[in-house]
Design a protein around this motif. Sequence first.
Motif, PDB file in Angstrom:
ATOM      1  N   THR A   1      42.712  40.998  27.437  1.00  0.00           N
ATOM      2  CA  THR A   1      42.364  41.662  26.571  1.00  0.00           C
ATOM      3  C   THR A   1      41.606  39.660  25.112  1.00  0.00           C
ATOM      4  O   THR A   1      40.583  40.351  25.104  1.00  0.00           O
ATOM      5  CB  THR A   1      42.113  42.216  25.282  1.00  0.00           C
TER       6      THR A   1
ATOM      7  N   ARG B   1      36.731  39.999  29.451  1.00  0.00           N
ATOM      8  CA  ARG B   1      37.007  39.518  28.521  1.00  0.00           C
ATOM      9  C   ARG B   1      36.481  37.782  29.125  1.00  0.00           C
ATOM     10  O   ARG B   1      36.313  37.212  27.795  1.00  0.00           O
ATOM     11  CB  ARG B   1      38.850  39.103  28.292  1.00  0.00           C
TER      12      ARG B   1
ATOM     13  N   TYR C   1      40.896  38.601  34.361  1.00  0.00           N
ATOM     14  CA  TYR C   1      40.539  40.316  33.981  1.00  0.00           C
ATOM     15  C   TYR C   1      38.733  39.800  33.284  1.00  0.00           C
ATOM     16  O   TYR C   1      38.635  38.830  32.355  1.00  0.00           O
ATOM     17  CB  TYR C   1      40.819  40.730  32.742  1.00  0.00           C
TER      18      TYR C   1
END
Length: 379
Positions: free
Chosen positions: A58, A90, A87
């Motif tokens: 995150t 993020r 990811y």
Amino acid sequence: MSSSSSSSKYGRVFDGSSFQEVLHPIASNNDSTNTPLYEPVPPTNNNYNNGATVFDRTTPIFVSIPHFRDGKRCAQTLRRLFETAAYPDRITVGLIEQTDGNGNGDENVNSSSDPTCLMEYCALMGYQMKHHDPGVIHMAERQADHDSVLDACPRATQIRSVHFHHYGSKGPVYARSFTRKLLANEEFCMEVDASMDFAQSWDELAVQEFKMTRNEYAVLSNVPLSAKEKGGRHDKITTTTTDSTASSLEVPRQCSIKIGSEGVPLFENHVDGKAIGLTRPLLSRTLSSSFTFAKCHYQTNVPQDPFAVQLLETERFPHFARLWTRGYDVYTHDEDVDSSDVGFVEHYDKRLNRERDKEAGSDDEVEEEEEEEEEEEND
């Protein structure tokens, strides 16, 4: 070789003329008891865990991409940026768009060769504006279509942009100075050019490399190779040391500094050296505006100079000097990743662009480029 000397081994660097063994910059300054005399400020996480050094999926990353009338390649860069991130949720992108038109994407996408990066990206993802006749009378329907495309476009909510007419452009440094207008409270900031490709899981790789510097004020930077130059970068290079023969990764590195006609040091935008077998990112004395990765206080503490208009190579050394005098250290990342992708980013070349054109169905243009390249090779 003593154990303390062996533990301080950092790798080998080729500066364009010779190789030399590199000692760890901290270990080489240890005292007689092998205790470090100084160390950098360790990294902290300002967004989470009350300042702890834990970075997870995150941890936000802000990527700034300026472009000058290069919306099509910028859109490819944008798509690859999200596709290859481990990811992508993020990732936040800040576009500095310098194009013809008003930036709505209608006339730009449908009838002009100068589309905005954002609307061209949405078109690549399958969401393109309809054709609308020009004129004030159609403004409302154009705006409604524009808004509906952005609502449906994947990850458009993660893209912020500043747009101005290319007539108002004053060079790349001036464009990058707008980054601060788009920056929020992200932890890491990355700067790249508009014509880049990325290694798989580049976000995880970059964060891991940053952590390996053990320096809150580290700036990872290097000149990205083109896809064609990339060739053998991931090949294992056999190196012989006094201890043993080992296979090590060869990493491109910029070494030389040229003095310009007005006496200003210049960093040219090409690779002239290499490093072999790095165990951690290596301190560097050069900075590339094509790729940087650092904590976002780098953007606020040492902002791009908006008064350095129409400067290219001339501005890099002053920016590097301002970084260093404010406590930042620039590093060459070791890029020790899998065999199919070496390096976080790379410049597109003609072959990569041709592959993208084939996907888009531009067969005539592809054939012309192939014929031109064959003629060049024959010459």
